[in-house]
Structure formats: C-alpha cells, structure tokens
Design a protein around this motif. Structure first.
Motif, PDB file in Angstrom:
ATOM      1  N   PHE A 187       0.570  -0.613  -0.066  1.00 49.55           N
ATOM      2  CA  PHE A 187      -0.338   0.005   0.177  1.00 49.55           C
ATOM      3  C   PHE A 187       0.881   1.341  -0.081  1.00 49.55           C
ATOM      4  O   PHE A 187       0.571   1.879  -0.026  1.00 49.55           O
ATOM      5  N   GLY A 188       1.942   1.126   0.101  1.00 45.66           N
ATOM      6  CA  GLY A 188       2.831   2.491   0.640  1.00 45.66           C
ATOM      7  C   GLY A 188       2.767   3.173   1.983  1.00 45.66           C
ATOM      8  O   GLY A 188       3.585   3.792   2.618  1.00 45.66           O
ATOM      9  N   GLN A 189       2.430   1.636   2.892  1.00 48.16           N
ATOM     10  CA  GLN A 189       1.797   2.277   4.519  1.00 48.16           C
ATOM     11  C   GLN A 189       0.943   1.123   5.074  1.00 48.16           C
ATOM     12  O   GLN A 189       0.370   0.462   3.797  1.00 48.16           O
ATOM     13  N   ASP A 190       0.897   1.593   6.147  1.00 49.89           N
ATOM     14  CA  ASP A 190      -0.065   0.378   7.085  1.00 49.89           C
ATOM     15  C   ASP A 190      -1.058  -0.212   6.916  1.00 49.89           C
ATOM     16  O   ASP A 190      -1.875   1.414   6.998  1.00 49.89           O
ATOM     17  N   GLY A 191      -2.004  -0.493   6.257  1.00 55.31           N
ATOM     18  CA  GLY A 191      -3.117  -0.675   6.037  1.00 55.31           C
ATOM     19  C   GLY A 191      -4.199  -0.840   7.255  1.00 55.31           C
ATOM     20  O   GLY A 191      -3.662  -1.386   8.176  1.00 55.31           O
ATOM     21  N   VAL A 192      -5.579  -0.335   7.218  1.00 60.54           N
ATOM     22  CA  VAL A 192      -5.710  -0.347   8.849  1.00 60.54           C
ATOM     23  C   VAL A 192      -7.231  -2.366   8.738  1.00 60.54           C
ATOM     24  O   VAL A 192      -6.708  -2.669   9.588  1.00 60.54           O
ATOM     25  N   TRP A 193      -7.972  -2.307   7.715  1.00 64.20           N
ATOM     26  CA  TRP A 193      -8.287  -3.208   7.221  1.00 64.20           C
ATOM     27  C   TRP A 193      -7.844  -3.425   5.855  1.00 64.20           C
ATOM     28  O   TRP A 193      -8.160  -3.043   4.800  1.00 64.20           O
ATOM     29  N   TRP A 194      -8.336  -5.219   5.576  1.00 59.95           N
ATOM     30  CA  TRP A 194      -8.138  -5.641   4.416  1.00 59.95           C
ATOM     31  C   TRP A 194      -8.846  -7.232   4.776  1.00 59.95           C
ATOM     32  O   TRP A 194      -9.385  -8.094   5.584  1.00 59.95           O
ATOM     33  N   THR A 195      -9.971  -7.172   3.531  1.00 63.59           N
ATOM     34  CA  THR A 195     -10.682  -8.679   3.741  1.00 63.59           C
ATOM     35  C   THR A 195     -10.499  -9.950   2.727  1.00 63.59           C
ATOM     36  O   THR A 195      -9.715  -9.563   1.356  1.00 63.59           O
ATOM     37  N   MET A 196      -9.865 -10.977   2.964  1.00 61.29           N
ATOM     38  CA  MET A 196      -9.606 -12.088   1.827  1.00 61.29           C
ATOM     39  C   MET A 196     -10.846 -12.942   1.219  1.00 61.29           C
ATOM     40  O   MET A 196     -11.430 -13.140   2.802  1.00 61.29           O
ATOM     41  N   SER A 197     -10.952 -13.293   0.941  1.00 62.76           N
ATOM     42  CA  SER A 197     -12.055 -13.940   0.484  1.00 62.76           C
ATOM     43  C   SER A 197     -11.391 -15.348  -0.423  1.00 62.76           C
ATOM     44  O   SER A 197     -10.684 -15.455  -1.274  1.00 62.76           O
ATOM     45  N   ILE A 198     -12.580 -16.276   0.189  1.00 64.90           N
ATOM     46  CA  ILE A 198     -12.491 -17.732  -1.078  1.00 64.90           C
ATOM     47  C   ILE A 198     -13.146 -18.698  -1.356  1.00 64.90           C
ATOM     48  O   ILE A 198     -14.266 -18.731  -0.348  1.00 64.90           O
ATOM     49  N   SER A 199     -13.602 -18.506  -2.831  1.00 63.31           N
ATOM     50  CA  SER A 199     -15.449 -19.436  -2.416  1.00 63.31           C
ATOM     51  C   SER A 199     -14.767 -20.946  -3.486  1.00 63.31           C
ATOM     52  O   SER A 199     -13.928 -21.019  -4.995  1.00 63.31           O
ATOM     53  N   VAL A 200     -14.799 -22.512  -3.248  1.00 66.96           N
ATOM     54  CA  VAL A 200     -14.343 -23.616  -3.287  1.00 66.96           C
ATOM     55  C   VAL A 200     -15.469 -23.997  -3.849  1.00 66.96           C
ATOM     56  O   VAL A 200     -15.579 -24.265  -2.523  1.00 66.96           O
ATOM     57  N   LEU A 201     -15.557 -24.956  -4.603  1.00 71.12           N
ATOM     58  CA  LEU A 201     -15.876 -26.523  -4.824  1.00 71.12           C
ATOM     59  C   LEU A 201     -14.933 -27.528  -5.466  1.00 71.12           C
ATOM     60  O   LEU A 201     -14.413 -27.636  -5.678  1.00 71.12           O
ATOM     61  N   THR A 202     -15.012 -28.560  -4.330  1.00 71.03           N
ATOM     62  CA  THR A 202     -14.380 -29.058  -4.086  1.00 71.03           C
ATOM     63  C   THR A 202     -14.895 -30.772  -3.476  1.00 71.03           C
ATOM     64  O   THR A 202     -16.059 -31.255  -2.832  1.00 71.03           O
ATOM     65  N   ASP A 203     -13.859 -31.578  -3.932  1.00 66.37           N
ATOM     66  CA  ASP A 203     -14.365 -33.304  -3.777  1.00 66.37           C
ATOM     67  C   ASP A 203     -14.264 -33.647  -2.302  1.00 66.37           C
ATOM     68  O   ASP A 203     -13.333 -33.440  -2.389  1.00 66.37           O
ATOM     69  N   MET A 204     -14.756 -34.945  -1.365  1.00 67.93           N
ATOM     70  CA  MET A 204     -14.880 -34.729  -0.539  1.00 67.93           C
ATOM     71  C   MET A 204     -15.209 -36.361  -0.423  1.00 67.93           C
ATOM     72  O   MET A 204     -15.908 -36.065  -0.889  1.00 67.93           O
ATOM     73  N   ASP A 205     -14.323 -36.845   0.547  1.00 70.80           N
ATOM     74  CA  ASP A 205     -14.603 -38.613   0.970  1.00 70.80           C
ATOM     75  C   ASP A 205     -14.969 -38.908   1.907  1.00 70.80           C
ATOM     76  O   ASP A 205     -14.903 -37.352   2.650  1.00 70.80           O
ATOM     77  N   VAL A 206     -15.993 -39.321   2.841  1.00 68.85           N
ATOM     78  CA  VAL A 206     -16.681 -39.115   4.019  1.00 68.85           C
ATOM     79  C   VAL A 206     -15.939 -39.278   4.861  1.00 68.85           C
ATOM     80  O   VAL A 206     -14.605 -39.961   5.023  1.00 68.85           O
ATOM     81  N   ASN A 207     -15.920 -38.388   5.703  1.00 68.63           N
ATOM     82  CA  ASN A 207     -14.961 -38.467   7.260  1.00 68.63           C
ATOM     83  C   ASN A 207     -13.827 -37.100   7.265  1.00 68.63           C
ATOM     84  O   ASN A 207     -12.528 -37.851   7.525  1.00 68.63           O
ATOM     85  N   ASP A 208     -13.529 -36.778   5.845  1.00 66.19           N
ATOM     86  CA  ASP A 208     -12.354 -36.066   5.513  1.00 66.19           C
ATOM     87  C   ASP A 208     -12.941 -34.160   5.844  1.00 66.19           C
ATOM     88  O   ASP A 208     -13.927 -33.919   6.276  1.00 66.19           O
ATOM     89  N   ASP A 209     -12.068 -33.988   5.918  1.00 68.34           N
ATOM     90  CA  ASP A 209     -11.539 -32.647   7.008  1.00 68.34           C
ATOM     91  C   ASP A 209     -11.829 -31.239   6.187  1.00 68.34           C
ATOM     92  O   ASP A 209     -10.580 -31.088   5.148  1.00 68.34           O
ATOM     93  N   ALA A 210     -12.082 -30.417   6.694  1.00 64.21           N
ATOM     94  CA  ALA A 210     -11.776 -28.943   6.114  1.00 64.21           C
ATOM     95  C   ALA A 210     -12.027 -28.183   7.045  1.00 64.21           C
ATOM     96  O   ALA A 210     -12.438 -27.552   7.928  1.00 64.21           O
ATOM     97  N   TYR A 211     -10.712 -27.415   6.855  1.00 63.53           N
ATOM     98  CA  TYR A 211     -10.532 -25.861   8.064  1.00 63.53           C
ATOM     99  C   TYR A 211     -10.033 -24.637   7.110  1.00 63.53           C
ATOM    100  O   TYR A 211      -9.483 -24.639   5.667  1.00 63.53           O
ATOM    101  N   VAL A 212      -9.881 -23.411   8.047  1.00 61.70           N
ATOM    102  CA  VAL A 212      -9.615 -22.162   7.027  1.00 61.70           C
ATOM    103  C   VAL A 212      -8.105 -22.072   8.209  1.00 61.70           C
ATOM    104  O   VAL A 212      -8.010 -21.841   8.677  1.00 61.70           O
ATOM    105  N   ALA A 213      -7.133 -21.569   7.266  1.00 59.50           N
ATOM    106  CA  ALA A 213      -6.110 -20.907   8.112  1.00 59.50           C
ATOM    107  C   ALA A 213      -5.528 -19.861   7.645  1.00 59.50           C
ATOM    108  O   ALA A 213      -5.784 -19.296   5.774  1.00 59.50           O
ATOM    109  N   ILE A 214      -4.700 -19.203   7.273  1.00 56.90           N
ATOM    110  CA  ILE A 214      -3.882 -17.833   6.984  1.00 56.90           C
ATOM    111  C   ILE A 214      -2.806 -17.795   7.694  1.00 56.90           C
ATOM    112  O   ILE A 214      -2.175 -18.085   8.703  1.00 56.90           O
ATOM    113  N   ARG A 215      -1.967 -17.218   6.487  1.00 59.61           N
ATOM    114  CA  ARG A 215      -0.250 -16.863   6.574  1.00 59.61           C
ATOM    115  C   ARG A 215      -0.045 -15.734   6.390  1.00 59.61           C
ATOM    116  O   ARG A 215      -0.205 -15.071   5.338  1.00 59.61           O
TER     117      ARG A 215
END
Length: 182
Positions: free
Chosen positions: A132-160
């Motif tokens: 930005f050229g300076q530190d920002g106050v707010w930012w929104t990151m979004s994701i929308s995904v259609l994915t295959d899963m098997d029974v007992n598979d899990d899904a979670y969200v992480a940030i880095r």
C-alpha cells in the motif's frame, strides 16, 4: 403402455400428483407425503450445511507460519458436522466452501498474506500483496471453492503472513460456511 409420464409438482397434495405430459397418468398414493414443496426446508443428514464465525478477535497471529483461524461460534450447523474449527464430511460428494477473513492492522512490510482452505484432498490458496505504501487498517480476503471430499475428510481455514514487522489480527466479522452440493 408406452406413454411417458412427466410429473408436475405444482398442485401436489399428500394423496395426488398430476401428469403434465397430457397422457392423463395422474396418480394417487394413500398416505403419501409431499416433502419438496416450495418453502419446505430441505433437511437431511446427507445434506449438511454450516456457518461459523470467530467468537472474538484473534490478535497477533504468528508470522511465517500457517495459523488455523478460530471459528468459535456456530451460526448454524445442520447435523453437527462442524466442530473445533473444522468441518467433517458425513458423506462423499462435492462441497461448496466459502470463507471471508477480515484482517486488521495490515503490515505493508509483509511479503504477502495467504488465505488457505485446506481439505483432506487439497489446499486451495489465495494471495494478497499488501504493498500500500503504508500500513493498512483493514483488508478482507475471501475464497469460494467447490471441491470433492470423501466421507470423514475434513476442511478448515488458515492464514499466513510471510515476513513483515508487525503481527496482524483476524477480526470477529470473519466467517466460514459450507454445504454439500452433490
């Protein structure tokens, strides 16, 4: 014999349905129930859905490592498949997941921010370069995904946050949702 029946759901009652093909193959069933009329909820253990949000702000998440986003408040959870920040698939199928992470105190010195939606089969990533050229106050990151899963598979969200000099916060207006599509 040889006629094709195409049933029309409009006007259906608990004991009668109508053939809209014009062949006059209307039908009756004693004790039948109408479960898919307009306005009726589609509720089934085989069609899970959930939405969760953080209970509070997740302050100063660690730099240079993937940090699981803490979703401590379930807005709704059909069939109880979401717990401890992850969703567990009750059946094999295609699932739609959506996450929106509101970041506070964006560090302009960071090389990038990476949003990760991880399932047992794959990790889907979205990157953001905070130049930005300076530190920002707010930012929104979004994701929308259609994915295959098997029974007992899990899904979670992480940030880095890669590199930088200050630690960023995850605001409690973030959310994670998902449902079985097919």
């Amino acid at each position: 014999i040889g006629a094709v029946a195409e049933y029309d759901g409009s006007g259906i009652t608990n004991d009668k349905w109508y053939d809209k093909s014009g062949n006059g193959l209307d039908g009756t069933v004693s004790g039948a129930t109408d479960e898919n009329t307009a306005g009726a909820p589609w509720i089934s253990a085989n069609h899970p859905a959930f939405q969760a949000k953080p209970s509070s702000q997740q302050a100063n998440f660690a730099l240079n490592s993937s940090v699981t986003v803490v979703f401590g408040t379930e807005v709704f959870d059909q069939d109880d498949n979401f717990a401890t920040n992850n969703f567990v698939a009750p059946v094999t199928g295609k699932y739609q997941f959506n996450a929106s992470i509101v970041l506070q105190n964006i560090d302009e010195a960071a090389a990038y921010y990476q949003l990760e939606l991880t399932t047992s089969n794959r990790t889907i990533k979205r990157l953001f370069d905070p130049d930005f050229g300076q530190d920002g106050v707010w930012w929104t990151m979004s994701i929308s995904v259609l994915t295959d899963m098997d029974v007992n598979d899990d899904a979670y969200v992480a940030i880095r946050q890669s590199a930088g000099t200050q630690q960023t916060d995850i605001n409690d207006e973030s959310y994670f949702s998902g449902h079985l599509v097919c």
